[in-house]
Design an enzyme around this catalytic site. Structure first.
Site, PDB file in Angstrom:
ATOM      1  N   TYR A   1     -21.411  47.355  22.636  1.00  0.00           N
ATOM      2  CA  TYR A   1     -21.984  46.559  21.962  1.00  0.00           C
ATOM      3  C   TYR A   1     -22.752  46.637  20.456  1.00  0.00           C
ATOM      4  CZ  TYR A   1     -25.376  41.577  21.177  1.00  0.00           C
ATOM      5  OH  TYR A   1     -26.117  41.167  20.274  1.00  0.00           O
TER       6      TYR A   1
ATOM      7  N   ASP B   1     -24.108  53.929  17.688  1.00  0.00           N
ATOM      8  CA  ASP B   1     -26.030  53.189  17.644  1.00  0.00           C
ATOM      9  C   ASP B   1     -26.211  53.861  18.816  1.00  0.00           C
ATOM     10  OD1 ASP B   1     -26.826  51.044  18.649  1.00  0.00           O
ATOM     11  OD2 ASP B   1     -25.432  49.510  18.072  1.00  0.00           O
TER      12      ASP B   1
ATOM     13  N   LYS C   1     -35.288  49.552  19.854  1.00  0.00           N
ATOM     14  CA  LYS C   1     -35.201  48.866  21.023  1.00  0.00           C
ATOM     15  C   LYS C   1     -36.779  49.738  21.843  1.00  0.00           C
ATOM     16  CE  LYS C   1     -32.114  46.272  22.630  1.00  0.00           C
ATOM     17  NZ  LYS C   1     -31.878  45.618  23.499  1.00  0.00           N
TER      18      LYS C   1
HETATM   19  C1  PLP Z   1     -26.026  49.175  21.657  1.00  0.00           C
HETATM   20  C2  PLP Z   1     -26.832  48.346  20.786  1.00  0.00           C
HETATM   21  N1  PLP Z   1     -27.059  47.831  19.346  1.00  0.00           N
HETATM   22  C3  PLP Z   1     -27.296  47.034  18.766  1.00  0.00           C
HETATM   23  C4  PLP Z   1     -28.142  46.246  19.626  1.00  0.00           C
HETATM   24  C5  PLP Z   1     -28.720  45.047  18.729  1.00  0.00           C
HETATM   25  O1  PLP Z   1     -30.450  45.355  18.275  1.00  0.00           O
HETATM   26  P1  PLP Z   1     -31.323  43.788  18.202  1.00  0.00           P
HETATM   27  O2  PLP Z   1     -30.766  42.927  19.803  1.00  0.00           O
HETATM   28  O3  PLP Z   1     -32.598  44.283  18.724  1.00  0.00           O
HETATM   29  O4  PLP Z   1     -30.490  43.166  16.699  1.00  0.00           O
HETATM   30  C6  PLP Z   1     -27.866  45.439  20.650  1.00  0.00           C
HETATM   31  C7  PLP Z   1     -29.157  44.713  21.284  1.00  0.00           C
HETATM   32  O5  PLP Z   1     -29.336  44.889  22.365  1.00  0.00           O
HETATM   33  C8  PLP Z   1     -27.923  47.209  21.138  1.00  0.00           C
HETATM   34  O6  PLP Z   1     -27.656  46.828  23.171  1.00  0.00           O
END
Ligand code: PLP
Length: 426
Positions: free
Chosen positions: A145, A243, A271
Site C-alpha cells: 500500500y 515507502d 506517520k
Molecule cells: C506504507 C504506506 N504508504 C503510504 C501511506 C499513505 O499515507 P497517508 O495516509 O498519510 O496519505 C500509508 C498509509 O497508511 C502507508 O501505510
C-alpha cells in the site's frame, strides 16, 4: 468483561452518513466492527469513545502515535509555536533543522522535500524518480500500500482475485486511473522481479516497495531479497524507492533501511515523524533530488507548516535522545504481544505461526497461494506493529482492514490481519 454499548457511536454515524459518504473521512475506518467508533479523548495508550468505553489503543492513529497520545514535549513545542503563528507561507528556521535531522538519521537521506501526507510524498517521490531518470514506468508490488493516489492503488492489500497467475499478475486498478506505465510484480520473488526488469527495466523509473510488507500482513522479505532488488535496480538504472511511511522511525531510528541494511535511492517518510501532526517527507540522494531544483513541481500550501515541523522536531528529539530505551522497549512489547497472540488456540483470525512460513492464512493480504511460496510471517517486531487475534479485541481498539469483506474481489476480513501499531506508552 463488562458489556459495552455503542449507541452514541451509532447515532453519530447515522448523522454523519447524511452528509459524508459512509459517514467516515477515510474509507478504512468504515470497516470497524461492531460499528465505526466516534471518540472524545485519547491519552497515552488509551482512547475513549463517545459512549464512555475506554480501549487500549492498538490503532495509534494508524501508526503516527509512536510516542502515545499527547506526548508532553511535542505538545509543548506546538503550544509555543501556536503563540508565534501557524502558517507563514514562507520559510522558518525549524524547517532546515528538521531536514538536517532527517539527513542525520536516515541512511539514504541527503536532501529532503517536506509534504503533508504519505500519499503526497509517494507522489512526489515518483515524480522525482521520473524526472531524474527520464523514464515513465513504475514497478509496484502486490499487496503493498502506498496511499490512495493514482496510480499506486493498483493491487494493494486484500486479494484481487482477478489478478491472474504468479509471476505475472494482471494490474487491478481498484477504481483509480492507472496507465500502462504501472507494472505489478509479486513481492519477495527475486526471479519475478528479475524477469520483469529484463522485459521493462530500461523504461522503468522507479521500483517502489514497503521494505517490510506492513500493510499486507507485517511480513519481512526473505534474506537477500532487498539487496537483490537493490542490485537489479542498479543494473537497469532504475531508482529504488522505499515507502517507509510506517516503518520510518518505528522499525529503527533510521527505519527499515537501517535495520535491514539496504539503502534505497529515495525514501518516503510520514506517520511517526509528526506524532499525529500532518507531515511527510521524501528524502534521497542529492544527485537524484537535484531535479527538484529544476523541472519537478513540488508545492503545497501546507508544506513545512510551522506546527507540523516543530512537532516533528520534538518527536525526533525524543526518539534520538531516548533511542537506547525506545527501540528495545518496542521490540519487547511487540514480542510479548506476538507471543500472547500465538498462545490463543481457537477463535483466532490470524493463524500464522511465529517464524513459520505463512502457508494457510493469506496473511500477506494477497492470495494465499501467493504468500505460500516465500514471505515469512514474522513476529510483530517486523515493524513494531503487532498482529493480534480479533477474538481478543473486545477491550482493544484495533484497525479495520480496508476493502476486506466489502467487495467480491477481496478476501474476507479474517484472512487479512492488519498490523497493530504500538507506542512507547503501551
Ligand atoms: C506504507 C504506506 N504508504 C503510504 C501511506 C499513505 O499515507 P497517508 O495516509 O498519510 O496519505 C500509508 C498509509 O497508511 C502507508 O501505510
Amino acid at each position: 468483561m463488562s458489556e459495552r454499548t455503542f449507541a452514541r457511536s451509532r447515532s453519530h454515524l447515522d448523522r454523519a452518513r447524511q452528509v459524508i459518504p459512509r459517514g467516515v473521512s477515510s474509507a478504512k475506518r468504515a470497516a470497524l466492527r461492531p460499528t465505526p467508533l466516534a471518540f472524545v479523548r485519547a491519552a497515552g495508550s488509551r482512547i475513549t469513545d463517545v459512549d464512555g468505553n475506554e480501549y487500549v489503543d492498538y490503532v495509534a492513529g494508524y501508526g503516527p502515535m509512536l510516542l502515545g497520545h499527547q506526548p508532553a514535549s511535542v505538545l509543548e513545542a506546538v503550544r509555543e509555536q501556536l503563540a508565534a503563528g501557524v502558517l507563514y507561507g514562507g520559510q522558518h528556521e525549524a524547517e532546515a533543522e528538521l531536514a538536517e535531522r532527517i539527513v542525520r538519521l536516515v541512511p539514504s537521506a541527503e536532501r529532503v522535500l517536506l509534504s503533508v501526507t504519505g500519499s503526497e510524498a509517494v507522489q512526489a517521490a515518483l515524480r522525482v524518480a521520473r524526472a531524474a531518470t527520464g523514464r515513465r514506468a513504475i514497478v509496484k508490488f502486490e499487496g503493498h500500500y502506498h496511499g490512495w493516489l493514482d496510480p499506486v492503488t493498483a493491487n494493494g492489500p486484500g486479494s484481487p482475485a482477478g489478478s491472474g497467475p504468479t509471476p505475472r499478475p494482471v494490474v487491478v486498478p481498484d477504481h483509480s486511473v492507472v496507465g500502462p506505465e504501472v507494472l505489478v510484480c509479486p513481492w519477495n520473488d527475486t526471479q519475478a522481479l528479475a524477469d520483469l526488469l529484463a522485459r521493462h527495466g530500461t523504461e522503468t523509473a522507479a521500483v517502489i516497495m514497503e521494505p517490510v510488507a506492513v500493510n499486507g500482513g507485517n511480513l519481512f522479505a526473505q534474506e537477500g531479497y532487498l539487496a537483490e532488488a537493490r542490485r537489479l535496480c542498479d543494473q537497469y538504472g532504475c531508482l529504488l524507492v522505499f515507502d517507509e511511511v510506517v516503518t520510518g522511525f518505528r522499525l529503527a531510528l533510521g527505519g527499515a533501511q537501517q535495520r535491514l541494511n539496504v539503502v534505497p535511492d529515495l525514501t518516503v517518510l510520514a506517520k511517526a515523524l509528526g506524532s499525529g501532526f500532518p507531515i511527510s517527507a521524501v528524502a534521497g540522494r542529492a544527485e537524484v533530488m537535484r531535479v527538484a531544483e529544476g523541472p519537478v513541481a513540488h508545492s503545497g500550501t501546507y508544506n513545512g507548516n510551522a506546527l507540523s515541523v516543530v512537532a516533528a522536531n520534538a518527536t525526533l528529539d525524543v526518539l534520538e535522545t531516548k533511542q537506547d530505551t525506545v527501540y528495545p522497549l518496542l521490540e519487547r512489547l511487540s514480542g510479548e504481544l506476538w507471543r500472547a497472540s500465538t498462545s490463543v488456540p481457537t477463535g483466532t483470525e490470524h493463524r500464522c505461526a511465529p517464524s513459520a512460513p505463512a502457508r494457510s492464512s493469506g496473511c500477506t493480504g494477497t492470495r494465499p497461494t501467493r504468500c505460500a511460496a516465500t514471505p515469512m510471517c514474522s513476529p510483530a517486531v517486523a515493524s513494531h506493529c503487532a498482529t493480534w487475534p480479533r477474538a481478543w479485541s473486545a477491550t482493544a481498539f484495533t484497525p479495520g482492514r480496508a476493502g476486506c469483506g466489502t467487495s467480491r474481489r477481496r478476501t474476507p476480513m479474517r484472512t487479512c490481519p492488519a498490523p497493530w501499531p504500538l507506542s512507547i506508552a503501551h
